[in-house]
Scaffold this motif. Structure first.
Motif, PDB file in Angstrom:
ATOM      1  N   ALA A 256       0.854  -1.190   0.000  1.00 41.12           N
ATOM      2  CA  ALA A 256       0.000   0.000   0.000  1.00 41.12           C
ATOM      3  C   ALA A 256       0.885   1.233   0.000  1.00 41.12           C
ATOM      4  O   ALA A 256       1.996   1.222   0.545  1.00 41.12           O
ATOM      5  CB  ALA A 256      -0.932   0.008   1.214  1.00 41.12           C
ATOM      6  N   PHE A 257       0.391   2.289  -0.620  1.00 42.72           N
ATOM      7  CA  PHE A 257       1.158   3.524  -0.681  1.00 42.72           C
ATOM      8  C   PHE A 257       1.343   4.083   0.718  1.00 42.72           C
ATOM      9  O   PHE A 257       0.392   4.188   1.494  1.00 42.72           O
ATOM     10  CB  PHE A 257       0.437   4.552  -1.558  1.00 42.72           C
ATOM     11  N   ASP A 258       2.566   4.432   1.045  1.00 42.03           N
ATOM     12  CA  ASP A 258       2.890   5.020   2.340  1.00 42.03           C
ATOM     13  C   ASP A 258       3.710   6.281   2.081  1.00 42.03           C
ATOM     14  O   ASP A 258       4.754   6.223   1.403  1.00 42.03           O
ATOM     15  CB  ASP A 258       3.692   4.023   3.183  1.00 42.03           C
ATOM     16  N   ALA A 259       3.241   7.411   2.580  1.00 47.27           N
ATOM     17  CA  ALA A 259       3.899   8.681   2.296  1.00 47.27           C
ATOM     18  C   ALA A 259       5.345   8.692   2.785  1.00 47.27           C
ATOM     19  O   ALA A 259       6.230   9.245   2.128  1.00 47.27           O
ATOM     20  CB  ALA A 259       3.116   9.832   2.928  1.00 47.27           C
TER      21      ALA A 259
ATOM     22  N   TRP B 219       7.413   6.632   0.423  1.00 47.44           N
ATOM     23  CA  TRP B 219       7.589   7.319  -0.846  1.00 47.44           C
ATOM     24  C   TRP B 219       8.618   8.454  -0.717  1.00 47.44           C
ATOM     25  O   TRP B 219       9.434   8.663  -1.609  1.00 47.44           O
ATOM     26  CB  TRP B 219       6.267   7.854  -1.378  1.00 47.44           C
TER      27      TRP B 219
ATOM     28  N   ARG C 154       4.372   9.343  -8.716  1.00 43.47           N
ATOM     29  CA  ARG C 154       3.644   9.266  -7.448  1.00 43.47           C
ATOM     30  C   ARG C 154       2.171   8.954  -7.695  1.00 43.47           C
ATOM     31  O   ARG C 154       1.570   8.124  -6.998  1.00 43.47           O
ATOM     32  CB  ARG C 154       3.789  10.582  -6.682  1.00 43.47           C
ATOM     33  N   ALA C 155       1.576   9.601  -8.700  1.00 39.17           N
ATOM     34  CA  ALA C 155       0.174   9.343  -9.021  1.00 39.17           C
ATOM     35  C   ALA C 155      -0.030   7.896  -9.459  1.00 39.17           C
ATOM     36  O   ALA C 155      -1.032   7.258  -9.095  1.00 39.17           O
ATOM     37  CB  ALA C 155      -0.296  10.307 -10.104  1.00 39.17           C
TER      38      ALA C 155
ATOM     39  N   ALA D 217       1.838   5.326  -8.516  1.00 37.02           N
ATOM     40  CA  ALA D 217       1.976   4.514  -7.307  1.00 37.02           C
ATOM     41  C   ALA D 217       0.702   4.550  -6.467  1.00 37.02           C
ATOM     42  O   ALA D 217       0.248   3.516  -5.948  1.00 37.02           O
ATOM     43  CB  ALA D 217       3.163   5.004  -6.483  1.00 37.02           C
ATOM     44  N   GLN D 218       0.095   5.708  -6.338  1.00 31.25           N
ATOM     45  CA  GLN D 218      -1.135   5.815  -5.562  1.00 31.25           C
ATOM     46  C   GLN D 218      -2.275   5.052  -6.223  1.00 31.25           C
ATOM     47  O   GLN D 218      -3.069   4.389  -5.545  1.00 31.25           O
ATOM     48  CB  GLN D 218      -1.490   7.283  -5.370  1.00 31.25           C
ATOM     49  N   GLY D 219      -2.356   5.140  -7.550  1.00 34.24           N
ATOM     50  CA  GLY D 219      -3.398   4.405  -8.256  1.00 34.24           C
ATOM     51  C   GLY D 219      -3.217   2.909  -8.165  1.00 34.24           C
ATOM     52  O   GLY D 219      -4.185   2.158  -7.962  1.00 34.24           O
TER      53      GLY D 219
ATOM     54  N   SER E 261      -1.690   1.362  -5.782  1.00 39.07           N
ATOM     55  CA  SER E 261      -1.979   1.015  -4.393  1.00 39.07           C
ATOM     56  C   SER E 261      -3.476   0.836  -4.172  1.00 39.07           C
ATOM     57  O   SER E 261      -3.915  -0.126  -3.540  1.00 39.07           O
ATOM     58  CB  SER E 261      -1.434   2.094  -3.458  1.00 39.07           C
ATOM     59  N   ALA E 262      -4.252   1.765  -4.714  1.00 32.39           N
ATOM     60  CA  ALA E 262      -5.711   1.685  -4.541  1.00 32.39           C
ATOM     61  C   ALA E 262      -6.275   0.400  -5.136  1.00 32.39           C
ATOM     62  O   ALA E 262      -7.280  -0.130  -4.656  1.00 32.39           O
ATOM     63  CB  ALA E 262      -6.367   2.905  -5.183  1.00 32.39           C
TER      64      ALA E 262
END
Length: 345
Positions: A186-189, A192, A214-215, A217-219, A221-222
């Motif tokens: 899962a994405f973790d700030a 990152w 980053r976008a 990676a977030q997508g 992760s979701a």
């Protein structure tokens, strides 16, 4: 069979159910075929150009979409350095060339096309179709893609086939326990931020578009597809890798380690941990190491294949004649690859 040809805006893909299904996660072979990836590319990498899908549908319900961007130089692939491939997408491969011929005729007014990186099969489709439609076409190698198929092996079985020097490095450097590796799903700030700091301190050039990555990676992760690895040395992050998992394949998007930690081999140890995770826990059938034939990739990947670039000019577009003539000169000198590429996957 006659085809209906039209152009679709990426923002309107959901208004076309067949297109939406073709470019959806679950149908695509990887992120580079998906509408969300293409839309993000269009917004960030091609914000000053017109990105669109050239679409052909035949009377039997088959559909083909060619992701394109229009610039003052002509047409190009909706792809950049983050894309492992770019290609026409279809739910009827056996009819792809006929639909591409219809698209090529419709696109003739643009005059020029530069499309890469193409897998071999799709490069052959496009070369034959655009020639049939009257374009002058040349196909040449774009870059090498390292990859491997696991053929049902677990990590231990596969690892035993790796070069002895690589296995010895992992055994020796891992024995002290100074380097610790973890793989997040899962994405973790915080992780990152560590990745970005490590990349900045690595041997690699500046990141082309950090916000895009980053976008992505977030997508991922979701969707549960992100694999973000971090290695620490004495508690400090020194190596990081971004992978994603989709359609039975693990895609290695980014990896970096701090130059000042190189002696501890944190990148190699983290790679081993990442391979173990996607093979034994995710059960992937293949791993794709993306673009570039860096020598170290051969230690991890057993196979290499060529990705291709297609240059095409339509003789009726007079403003592109200089580029066409330059291409003809290269062909005469034997520096262009004219034959369709081999079907090497």
């Amino acid at each position: 069979m006659a085809c209906r040809v039209y152009h679709a805006e990426l923002a309107q893909v959901q208004d076309h159910p067949r297109l939406a299904a073709l470019l959806a996660r679950g149908h695509a072979d990887g992120p580079f075929d998906r509408a969300d990836w293409l839309s993000l590319l269009a917004a960030r990498a091609f914000s000053g150009a017109h990105a669109f899908l050239a679409v052909a549908e035949d009377g039997d319900g088959a559909v083909l979409a060619l992701p394109l961007v229009a610039t003052r130089h002509g047409l190009g692939a909706l792809a950049n350095w983050y894309s492992f491939w770019a290609r026409p997408l279809t739910d009827a491969p056996e009819r792809a060339e006929a639909m591409l011929v219809a698209l090529a005729r419709d696109l003739a007014r643009h005059g020029a096309l530069d499309f890469a990186p193409l897998p071999a099969r799709e490069a052959g489709w496009m070369a034959r179709a655009f020639r049939t439609a009257g374009w002058v076409v040349a196909v040449e190698p774009a870059h090498v893609n390292r990859h491997m198929a696991l053929d049902g092996q677990d990590f231990a079985t596969w690892w035993a086939t790796r070069p002895g020097a690589l296995r010895a490095t992992v055994r020796r450097k891992g024995a002290s326990g100074a380097v610790q590796c973890r793989v997040g799903t899962a994405f973790d700030a915080g992780d990152w931020a560590a990745y970005e700091a490590i990349y900045a301190a690595s041997w690699k050039p500046a990141e082309g578009d950090p916000a895009f990555l980053r976008a992505v990676a977030q997508g991922e992760s979701a969707a549960g597809a992100l694999r973000l690895g971090v290695a620490t040395l004495n508690g400090q992050p020194v190596a990081a890798q971004m992978w994603s998992v989709e359609a039975g394949t693990a895609f290695i998007h980014k990896l970096a380690h701090r130059q000042d930690a190189r002696g501890a081999s944190p990148g190699t140890l983290l790679s081993a941990a990442m391979f173990a995770h996607v093979i034994d826990r995710d059960g992937v059938r293949a791993i794709d190491f993306g673009t570039g034939d860096d020598p170290y990739k051969a230690d991890w990947m057993d196979q290499a294949r060529t990705r291709w670039r297609l240059h095409a000019h339509h003789p009726a577009a007079w403003r592109h004649w200089p580029a066409l003539l330059r291409g003809l000169v290269r062909r005469a000198a034997g520096r262009s690859r004219l034959a369709p590429p081999p079907a090497d996957g």
